[in-house]
Design a protein around this motif. Structure first.
Motif, PDB file in Angstrom:
ATOM      1  N   LEU A  11      61.622  60.858   4.126  1.00 54.80           N
ATOM      2  CA  LEU A  11      60.519  60.299   4.209  1.00 54.80           C
ATOM      3  C   LEU A  11      59.244  60.856   4.452  1.00 54.80           C
ATOM      4  O   LEU A  11      58.302  60.382   3.967  1.00 54.80           O
ATOM      5  CB  LEU A  11      60.957  59.076   5.574  1.00 54.80           C
ATOM      6  CG  LEU A  11      61.884  58.073   5.200  1.00 54.80           C
ATOM      7  CD1 LEU A  11      62.174  57.350   6.403  1.00 54.80           C
ATOM      8  CD2 LEU A  11      61.328  57.283   4.093  1.00 54.80           C
ATOM      9  N   TYR A  12      59.248  62.129   5.246  1.00 53.65           N
ATOM     10  CA  TYR A  12      57.990  62.720   5.753  1.00 53.65           C
ATOM     11  C   TYR A  12      57.381  63.283   4.337  1.00 53.65           C
ATOM     12  O   TYR A  12      56.404  63.167   4.324  1.00 53.65           O
ATOM     13  CB  TYR A  12      58.406  63.693   6.721  1.00 53.65           C
ATOM     14  CG  TYR A  12      57.266  64.783   7.014  1.00 53.65           C
ATOM     15  CD1 TYR A  12      56.141  64.247   7.745  1.00 53.65           C
ATOM     16  CD2 TYR A  12      57.068  65.903   6.270  1.00 53.65           C
ATOM     17  CE1 TYR A  12      55.183  65.083   8.211  1.00 53.65           C
ATOM     18  CE2 TYR A  12      56.038  66.757   6.653  1.00 53.65           C
ATOM     19  CZ  TYR A  12      55.104  66.359   7.520  1.00 53.65           C
ATOM     20  OH  TYR A  12      54.165  67.137   7.800  1.00 53.65           O
ATOM     21  N   ASN A  14      58.287  62.375   1.175  1.00 55.34           N
ATOM     22  CA  ASN A  14      57.935  61.220   0.390  1.00 55.34           C
ATOM     23  C   ASN A  14      56.508  60.692   0.497  1.00 55.34           C
ATOM     24  O   ASN A  14      55.760  60.097  -0.396  1.00 55.34           O
ATOM     25  CB  ASN A  14      58.868  60.265   0.419  1.00 55.34           C
ATOM     26  CG  ASN A  14      59.000  59.455  -0.877  1.00 55.34           C
ATOM     27  OD1 ASN A  14      58.245  59.660  -1.799  1.00 55.34           O
ATOM     28  ND2 ASN A  14      59.859  58.766  -0.989  1.00 55.34           N
ATOM     29  N   VAL A  15      56.023  60.801   1.848  1.00 52.90           N
ATOM     30  CA  VAL A  15      54.808  60.087   2.027  1.00 52.90           C
ATOM     31  C   VAL A  15      53.703  61.220   1.258  1.00 52.90           C
ATOM     32  O   VAL A  15      52.741  60.638   0.898  1.00 52.90           O
ATOM     33  CB  VAL A  15      54.399  60.168   3.659  1.00 52.90           C
ATOM     34  CG1 VAL A  15      52.998  60.001   3.883  1.00 52.90           C
ATOM     35  CG2 VAL A  15      55.356  58.960   4.377  1.00 52.90           C
ATOM     36  N   TYR A  16      53.779  62.452   1.508  1.00 52.77           N
ATOM     37  CA  TYR A  16      52.853  63.300   0.789  1.00 52.77           C
ATOM     38  C   TYR A  16      53.090  63.144  -0.647  1.00 52.77           C
ATOM     39  O   TYR A  16      52.011  63.138  -1.557  1.00 52.77           O
ATOM     40  CB  TYR A  16      53.051  64.753   1.229  1.00 52.77           C
ATOM     41  CG  TYR A  16      52.593  64.940   2.691  1.00 52.77           C
ATOM     42  CD1 TYR A  16      51.312  64.679   2.973  1.00 52.77           C
ATOM     43  CD2 TYR A  16      53.579  64.930   3.572  1.00 52.77           C
ATOM     44  CE1 TYR A  16      51.031  64.724   4.365  1.00 52.77           C
ATOM     45  CE2 TYR A  16      53.147  65.161   4.851  1.00 52.77           C
ATOM     46  CZ  TYR A  16      51.633  65.066   5.065  1.00 52.77           C
ATOM     47  OH  TYR A  16      51.460  65.268   6.558  1.00 52.77           O
ATOM     48  N   SER A  18      54.039  60.729  -2.353  1.00 53.27           N
ATOM     49  CA  SER A  18      53.310  59.096  -2.823  1.00 53.27           C
ATOM     50  C   SER A  18      51.874  59.073  -2.746  1.00 53.27           C
ATOM     51  O   SER A  18      51.259  58.640  -3.736  1.00 53.27           O
ATOM     52  CB  SER A  18      53.811  58.073  -2.028  1.00 53.27           C
ATOM     53  OG  SER A  18      55.300  58.070  -2.044  1.00 53.27           O
ATOM     54  N   LEU A  19      51.336  59.897  -1.976  1.00 46.82           N
ATOM     55  CA  LEU A  19      49.723  60.134  -1.915  1.00 46.82           C
ATOM     56  C   LEU A  19      49.421  60.742  -3.204  1.00 46.82           C
ATOM     57  O   LEU A  19      48.396  60.479  -3.575  1.00 46.82           O
ATOM     58  CB  LEU A  19      49.427  60.933  -0.629  1.00 46.82           C
ATOM     59  CG  LEU A  19      49.458  59.918   0.549  1.00 46.82           C
ATOM     60  CD1 LEU A  19      49.184  60.675   1.733  1.00 46.82           C
ATOM     61  CD2 LEU A  19      48.696  58.535   0.422  1.00 46.82           C
ATOM     62  N   GLU A  55      55.841  50.851  -2.575  1.00 45.38           N
ATOM     63  CA  GLU A  55      55.874  52.053  -2.008  1.00 45.38           C
ATOM     64  C   GLU A  55      55.269  52.396  -0.669  1.00 45.38           C
ATOM     65  O   GLU A  55      56.310  52.946   0.180  1.00 45.38           O
ATOM     66  CB  GLU A  55      55.399  53.235  -2.886  1.00 45.38           C
ATOM     67  CG  GLU A  55      55.763  54.745  -2.505  1.00 45.38           C
ATOM     68  CD  GLU A  55      57.065  54.915  -2.638  1.00 45.38           C
ATOM     69  OE1 GLU A  55      57.737  56.029  -2.304  1.00 45.38           O
ATOM     70  OE2 GLU A  55      57.816  54.122  -3.290  1.00 45.38           O
ATOM     71  N   GLY A  56      54.390  51.973  -0.004  1.00 49.79           N
ATOM     72  CA  GLY A  56      53.650  51.957   0.968  1.00 49.79           C
ATOM     73  C   GLY A  56      54.516  51.305   2.122  1.00 49.79           C
ATOM     74  O   GLY A  56      55.063  51.535   3.239  1.00 49.79           O
ATOM     75  N   LEU A  59      58.100  53.025   2.660  1.00 52.38           N
ATOM     76  CA  LEU A  59      58.118  54.364   3.379  1.00 52.38           C
ATOM     77  C   LEU A  59      57.847  53.902   4.918  1.00 52.38           C
ATOM     78  O   LEU A  59      58.412  54.269   5.692  1.00 52.38           O
ATOM     79  CB  LEU A  59      56.835  55.096   3.226  1.00 52.38           C
ATOM     80  CG  LEU A  59      57.186  56.030   1.724  1.00 52.38           C
ATOM     81  CD1 LEU A  59      55.852  56.398   1.216  1.00 52.38           C
ATOM     82  CD2 LEU A  59      58.422  56.657   1.983  1.00 52.38           C
ATOM     83  N   TYR A  60      56.840  52.810   5.178  1.00 51.23           N
ATOM     84  CA  TYR A  60      56.611  52.352   6.574  1.00 51.23           C
ATOM     85  C   TYR A  60      57.850  51.611   7.181  1.00 51.23           C
ATOM     86  O   TYR A  60      58.165  52.014   8.260  1.00 51.23           O
ATOM     87  CB  TYR A  60      55.492  51.301   6.424  1.00 51.23           C
ATOM     88  CG  TYR A  60      55.334  50.603   7.961  1.00 51.23           C
ATOM     89  CD1 TYR A  60      54.909  51.305   8.835  1.00 51.23           C
ATOM     90  CD2 TYR A  60      55.684  49.280   7.951  1.00 51.23           C
ATOM     91  CE1 TYR A  60      54.710  50.793   9.989  1.00 51.23           C
ATOM     92  CE2 TYR A  60      55.441  48.600   9.337  1.00 51.23           C
ATOM     93  CZ  TYR A  60      54.911  49.295  10.401  1.00 51.23           C
ATOM     94  OH  TYR A  60      54.788  48.736  11.461  1.00 51.23           O
ATOM     95  N   TYR A  63      60.479  54.545   8.061  1.00 55.88           N
ATOM     96  CA  TYR A  63      59.926  55.234   9.248  1.00 55.88           C
ATOM     97  C   TYR A  63      60.414  54.250  10.236  1.00 55.88           C
ATOM     98  O   TYR A  63      61.208  54.927  11.363  1.00 55.88           O
ATOM     99  CB  TYR A  63      58.554  55.497   9.471  1.00 55.88           C
ATOM    100  CG  TYR A  63      58.214  56.877   9.033  1.00 55.88           C
ATOM    101  CD1 TYR A  63      58.595  57.897   9.696  1.00 55.88           C
ATOM    102  CD2 TYR A  63      57.569  56.976   7.609  1.00 55.88           C
ATOM    103  CE1 TYR A  63      58.044  59.187   9.199  1.00 55.88           C
ATOM    104  CE2 TYR A  63      57.146  58.172   7.288  1.00 55.88           C
ATOM    105  CZ  TYR A  63      57.451  59.348   7.851  1.00 55.88           C
ATOM    106  OH  TYR A  63      57.046  60.667   7.638  1.00 55.88           O
TER     107      TYR A  63
END
Length: 70
Positions: A11-12, A14-16, A18-19, A55-56, A59-60, A63
């Motif tokens: 997840l960590y 994937n956040v980057y 996804s950005l 996607e946001g 991910l939220y 987490y």
């Protein structure tokens, strides 16, 4: 139920990822927007917004669920 360290690491990162994806997709959409007919413009913007929001929220919730062990 315990929180999962491999899931948290994925997840960590994937956040980057996804950005970067969102930025690249937004730039490509901006560059080709004026070359497309109006119905494709509408479909592309709609799909981009829906995918970005989904996607946001995914991910939220990932987490939230992993860290709170739900």
């Amino acid at each position: 139920v315990l929180s999962s360290l491999p899931l948290q690491v994925m997840l960590y990162f994937n956040v980057y990822y996804s950005l970067v994806w969102c930025l690249a997709e937004g730039i490509m959409l901006h560059l080709k927007y004026h070359l497309l007919p109006w119905h494709y413009q509408f479909l592309l913007v709609t799909a981009f917004l829906i995918l970005s929001l989904a996607e946001g929220s995914r991910l939220y919730l990932g987490y939230l669920g992993n860290l709170q062990e739900k």
